[in-house]
Design a protein around this motif. Structure first.
Motif, PDB file in Angstrom:
ATOM      1  N   PHE A 189     113.453  21.909  21.371  1.00  0.00           N
ATOM      2  CA  PHE A 189     112.057  22.334  21.336  1.00  0.00           C
ATOM      3  C   PHE A 189     111.833  23.615  20.538  1.00  0.00           C
ATOM      4  CE2 PHE A 189     111.636  19.447  25.078  1.00  0.00           C
ATOM      5  CZ  PHE A 189     110.613  18.645  24.580  1.00  0.00           C
ATOM      6  N   PRO A 190     112.671  24.655  20.673  1.00  0.00           N
ATOM      7  CA  PRO A 190     112.455  25.834  19.836  1.00  0.00           C
ATOM      8  C   PRO A 190     112.542  25.527  18.335  1.00  0.00           C
ATOM      9  CG  PRO A 190     113.801  26.430  21.711  1.00  0.00           C
ATOM     10  CD  PRO A 190     113.682  24.938  21.730  1.00  0.00           C
ATOM     11  N   GLN A 191     113.527  24.726  17.933  1.00  0.00           N
ATOM     12  CA  GLN A 191     113.613  24.354  16.519  1.00  0.00           C
ATOM     13  C   GLN A 191     112.393  23.532  16.107  1.00  0.00           C
ATOM     14  OE1 GLN A 191     117.396  22.378  16.957  1.00  0.00           O
ATOM     15  NE2 GLN A 191     118.468  23.966  15.778  1.00  0.00           N
ATOM     16  N   GLY A 192     111.978  22.625  16.978  1.00  0.00           N
ATOM     17  CA  GLY A 192     110.796  21.816  16.683  1.00  0.00           C
ATOM     18  C   GLY A 192     109.555  22.661  16.496  1.00  0.00           C
ATOM     19  N   ALA A 193     109.397  23.690  17.351  1.00  0.00           N
ATOM     20  CA  ALA A 193     108.233  24.569  17.232  1.00  0.00           C
ATOM     21  C   ALA A 193     108.308  25.440  15.995  1.00  0.00           C
ATOM     22  CB  ALA A 193     108.117  25.442  18.480  1.00  0.00           C
ATOM     23  N   GLY A 194     109.521  25.677  15.499  1.00  0.00           N
ATOM     24  CA  GLY A 194     109.683  26.494  14.303  1.00  0.00           C
ATOM     25  C   GLY A 194     109.422  25.764  13.004  1.00  0.00           C
ATOM     26  N   LEU A 195     109.263  24.442  13.063  1.00  0.00           N
ATOM     27  CA  LEU A 195     109.185  23.653  11.836  1.00  0.00           C
ATOM     28  C   LEU A 195     107.791  23.446  11.258  1.00  0.00           C
ATOM     29  CD1 LEU A 195     110.504  21.876   9.664  1.00  0.00           C
ATOM     30  CD2 LEU A 195     110.392  19.958  11.275  1.00  0.00           C
ATOM     31  N   PRO A 196     106.733  23.179  12.044  1.00  0.00           N
ATOM     32  CA  PRO A 196     105.505  22.638  11.440  1.00  0.00           C
ATOM     33  C   PRO A 196     104.860  23.481  10.349  1.00  0.00           C
ATOM     34  CG  PRO A 196     105.511  22.214  13.788  1.00  0.00           C
ATOM     35  CD  PRO A 196     106.679  23.120  13.522  1.00  0.00           C
ATOM     36  N   LEU A 197     104.453  24.710  10.627  1.00  0.00           N
ATOM     37  CA  LEU A 197     103.744  25.485   9.614  1.00  0.00           C
ATOM     38  C   LEU A 197     104.630  25.740   8.401  1.00  0.00           C
ATOM     39  CD1 LEU A 197     101.400  28.503  10.104  1.00  0.00           C
ATOM     40  CD2 LEU A 197     103.203  28.593   8.404  1.00  0.00           C
ATOM     41  N   VAL A 198     105.857  26.192   8.633  1.00  0.00           N
ATOM     42  CA  VAL A 198     106.716  26.516   7.478  1.00  0.00           C
ATOM     43  C   VAL A 198     107.124  25.257   6.725  1.00  0.00           C
ATOM     44  CG1 VAL A 198     107.528  28.666   8.495  1.00  0.00           C
ATOM     45  CG2 VAL A 198     108.851  26.576   8.880  1.00  0.00           C
ATOM     46  N   GLY A 199     107.384  24.184   7.456  1.00  0.00           N
ATOM     47  CA  GLY A 199     107.775  22.946   6.804  1.00  0.00           C
ATOM     48  C   GLY A 199     106.661  22.365   5.955  1.00  0.00           C
ATOM     49  N   LEU A 200     105.452  22.333   6.515  1.00  0.00           N
ATOM     50  CA  LEU A 200     104.322  21.821   5.750  1.00  0.00           C
ATOM     51  C   LEU A 200     104.019  22.713   4.544  1.00  0.00           C
ATOM     52  CD1 LEU A 200     101.949  20.758   8.673  1.00  0.00           C
ATOM     53  CD2 LEU A 200     103.212  19.237   7.136  1.00  0.00           C
ATOM     54  N   THR A 201     104.150  24.021   4.730  1.00  0.00           N
ATOM     55  CA  THR A 201     103.935  24.927   3.599  1.00  0.00           C
ATOM     56  C   THR A 201     104.944  24.647   2.488  1.00  0.00           C
ATOM     57  OG1 THR A 201     103.101  26.639   5.099  1.00  0.00           O
ATOM     58  CG2 THR A 201     103.759  27.337   2.890  1.00  0.00           C
ATOM     59  N   ALA A 202     106.203  24.448   2.861  1.00  0.00           N
ATOM     60  CA  ALA A 202     107.228  24.145   1.871  1.00  0.00           C
ATOM     61  C   ALA A 202     106.910  22.853   1.126  1.00  0.00           C
ATOM     62  CB  ALA A 202     108.592  24.046   2.551  1.00  0.00           C
ATOM     63  N   VAL A 203     106.600  21.810   1.854  1.00  0.00           N
ATOM     64  CA  VAL A 203     106.299  20.514   1.220  1.00  0.00           C
ATOM     65  C   VAL A 203     105.095  20.633   0.297  1.00  0.00           C
ATOM     66  CG1 VAL A 203     105.513  18.156   1.649  1.00  0.00           C
ATOM     67  CG2 VAL A 203     107.332  19.129   3.046  1.00  0.00           C
ATOM     68  N   GLN A 204     104.044  21.265   0.777  1.00  0.00           N
ATOM     69  CA  GLN A 204     102.799  21.289   0.014  1.00  0.00           C
ATOM     70  C   GLN A 204     102.866  22.208  -1.200  1.00  0.00           C
ATOM     71  OE1 GLN A 204      99.654  21.782   3.018  1.00  0.00           O
ATOM     72  NE2 GLN A 204     100.533  20.076   4.166  1.00  0.00           N
TER      73      GLN A 204
ATOM     74  N   LEU B 142     112.910  28.346  -8.327  1.00  0.00           N
ATOM     75  CA  LEU B 142     113.063  29.710  -7.822  1.00  0.00           C
ATOM     76  C   LEU B 142     112.218  29.858  -6.572  1.00  0.00           C
ATOM     77  CD1 LEU B 142     113.889  32.737  -8.040  1.00  0.00           C
ATOM     78  CD2 LEU B 142     111.837  33.048  -9.457  1.00  0.00           C
ATOM     79  N   VAL B 143     112.829  30.320  -5.481  1.00  0.00           N
ATOM     80  CA  VAL B 143     112.114  30.546  -4.224  1.00  0.00           C
ATOM     81  C   VAL B 143     112.171  32.034  -3.907  1.00  0.00           C
ATOM     82  CG1 VAL B 143     111.990  30.029  -1.755  1.00  0.00           C
ATOM     83  CG2 VAL B 143     112.689  28.241  -3.369  1.00  0.00           C
ATOM     84  N   HIS B 144     111.014  32.694  -3.923  1.00  0.00           N
ATOM     85  CA  HIS B 144     110.941  34.093  -3.516  1.00  0.00           C
ATOM     86  C   HIS B 144     110.917  34.169  -1.987  1.00  0.00           C
ATOM     87  CE1 HIS B 144     110.300  35.802  -7.481  1.00  0.00           C
ATOM     88  NE2 HIS B 144     109.336  34.928  -7.721  1.00  0.00           N
ATOM     89  N   ALA B 145     111.668  35.117  -1.400  1.00  0.00           N
ATOM     90  CA  ALA B 145     111.790  35.263   0.060  1.00  0.00           C
ATOM     91  C   ALA B 145     112.423  34.004   0.660  1.00  0.00           C
ATOM     92  CB  ALA B 145     110.450  35.565   0.703  1.00  0.00           C
ATOM     93  N   ALA B 146     113.558  33.621   0.103  1.00  0.00           N
ATOM     94  CA  ALA B 146     114.163  32.336   0.430  1.00  0.00           C
ATOM     95  C   ALA B 146     114.831  32.278   1.793  1.00  0.00           C
ATOM     96  CB  ALA B 146     115.176  31.954  -0.644  1.00  0.00           C
ATOM     97  N   SER B 147     115.096  33.413   2.424  1.00  0.00           N
ATOM     98  CA  SER B 147     115.734  33.376   3.739  1.00  0.00           C
ATOM     99  C   SER B 147     114.733  33.449   4.875  1.00  0.00           C
ATOM    100  CB  SER B 147     116.744  34.521   3.882  1.00  0.00           C
ATOM    101  OG  SER B 147     116.081  35.776   3.823  1.00  0.00           O
ATOM    102  N   GLY B 148     113.449  33.582   4.558  1.00  0.00           N
ATOM    103  CA  GLY B 148     112.419  33.661   5.579  1.00  0.00           C
ATOM    104  C   GLY B 148     112.047  32.305   6.141  1.00  0.00           C
ATOM    105  N   GLY B 149     111.002  32.288   6.965  1.00  0.00           N
ATOM    106  CA  GLY B 149     110.606  31.044   7.624  1.00  0.00           C
ATOM    107  C   GLY B 149     110.302  29.930   6.651  1.00  0.00           C
ATOM    108  N   VAL B 150     109.342  30.154   5.762  1.00  0.00           N
ATOM    109  CA  VAL B 150     108.998  29.126   4.776  1.00  0.00           C
ATOM    110  C   VAL B 150     110.115  28.965   3.758  1.00  0.00           C
ATOM    111  CG1 VAL B 150     107.341  28.390   3.037  1.00  0.00           C
ATOM    112  CG2 VAL B 150     106.538  29.618   5.050  1.00  0.00           C
ATOM    113  N   GLY B 151     110.667  30.077   3.303  1.00  0.00           N
ATOM    114  CA  GLY B 151     111.633  30.030   2.213  1.00  0.00           C
ATOM    115  C   GLY B 151     112.851  29.195   2.512  1.00  0.00           C
ATOM    116  N   HIS B 152     113.439  29.341   3.703  1.00  0.00           N
ATOM    117  CA  HIS B 152     114.689  28.617   3.970  1.00  0.00           C
ATOM    118  C   HIS B 152     114.443  27.120   4.091  1.00  0.00           C
ATOM    119  CE1 HIS B 152     113.758  28.332   8.307  1.00  0.00           C
ATOM    120  NE2 HIS B 152     114.875  27.649   8.479  1.00  0.00           N
TER     121      HIS B 152
END
Length: 311
Positions: free
Chosen positions: A121-136, A150-160
């Motif tokens: 559940f914690p991993q699941g809750a961590g995925l939606p906003l950052v995952g959708l941002t990455a895809v879009q 090139l990904v700026h801030a690649a280790s952050g939520g969206v970046g990774h």
């Protein structure tokens, strides 16, 4: 229900535990028992009142747009979920008030997807906003087979997540900016790390070789990184930012503000279940310690995600 809410804008301390009414369940709405809620920079922006010009806000205000949980009930028009289903969602609504920092959240069906089996559940809750941002953002840049990204801030939520999704979309190489302490983490994801700082275009050219430019540039930090992007990408329309819309549009790039999308979220879940996507959760906090989580978030340098847990 128990929730964390605010009655005035300000520092993390305005967040407090409150007893509020259970949410209403409309015809196309799913009532979710929250197991975990992701903490995102936009939550802190809402807490400070920075989005008042974009959305109507109402008090008491429960922050949070990310959720993972279990369906308690579904409205009569809901077709995709039933009681007991495990779901994740990016529950952004037209008004800011009834967010996911709570025991229960009323989520429009269009904001949800079934939780990937491989994620807790914690991993699941961590995925939606950052995952959708990455895809879009990657879609907006038309990322495809053989691209150098090139990904700026690649280790952050969206970046990774963007690093991994870029490879899933066919990228040949992904170069990610991050502080040196996160370089090994990026290597684990398959990216080629480089540090933030001055002379980024010149240093990038040394890594890329050839004409020294990349096919796609994704900006998740703004500032100098965004100003550098047009000079490092071969075609300006293939650099994308989620920040400073006026700046990126004036550069000929694309601005993305993430939208709920069940199809995208389902695909991300498939990547996770196929072993192609890892969701890094740096730290979890009990729901009642949301203010502490916001403090950590605003201190910066979070690797992956921060998540609140309801149990």
């Amino acid at each position: 229900m128990k929730a964390v809410a605010l009655t005035e804008f300000g520092e993390p301390e305005v967040l407090s535990g409150q007893e509020l009414e259970d949410p209403l369940v409309g015809p196309d709405v799913v009532l979710v028992e929250v197991r975990a809620a992701g903490v995102n920079p936009v939550d802190a922006m809402i807490r400070r009142g920075y989005l008042q010009s974009a959305y109507p806000h109402h008090m008491p205000l429960i922050p949070g747009w990310d959720v993972a949980g279990v369906v308690r009930a579904a409205g009569p028009a809901v077709t995709g979920y039933q009681s007991g289903d495990e779901v994740i969602g990016y529950v952004r609504k037209d008004h800011v008030q009834n967010g996911t920092y709570a025991e229960l959240v009323a989520a429009p069906e269009r904001t949800l997807a079934h939780k990937p089996r491989s994620l807790d559940f914690p991993q699941g809750a961590g995925l939606p906003l950052v995952g959708l941002t990455a895809v879009q953002t990657l879609h907006a840049a038309r990322t495809g087979q053989g691209d150098v990204v090139l990904v700026h801030a690649a280790s952050g939520g969206v970046g990774h997540i963007a690093v991994q999704v870029a490879f899933a979309m066919g990228a040949a190489r992904v170069i990610g900016t991050a502080s040196e302490r996160n370089h090994d983490f990026l290597r684990e994801l398959g990216a080629e790390p480089m540090t933030y700082g001055e002379r980024l275009p010149e240093r990038l050219a040394e890594i890329v070789g050839g004409d020294g430019k990349v096919d796609v540039a994704l900006d998740f930090v703004g500032g100098q990184a965004l100003r550098d992007s047009p000079s490092v990408v071969r075609r300006p329309e293939r650099h994308v930012s989620v920040l400073e819309p006026d700046t990126v549009l004036s550069q000929g790039g694309r601005y993305v503000f993430v939208r709920p999308n069940t199809q995208h979220l389902t695909w991300l879940g498939e990547l996770a279940d196929n072993g192609q996507l890892r969701v890094e959760v740096q730290q979890t906090f009990p729901l009642e310690r949301a203010a502490e989580a916001h403090g950590v978030l605003e201190d910066g340098h979070v690797r992956g995600k921060l998540v609140l847990t309801a149990d």
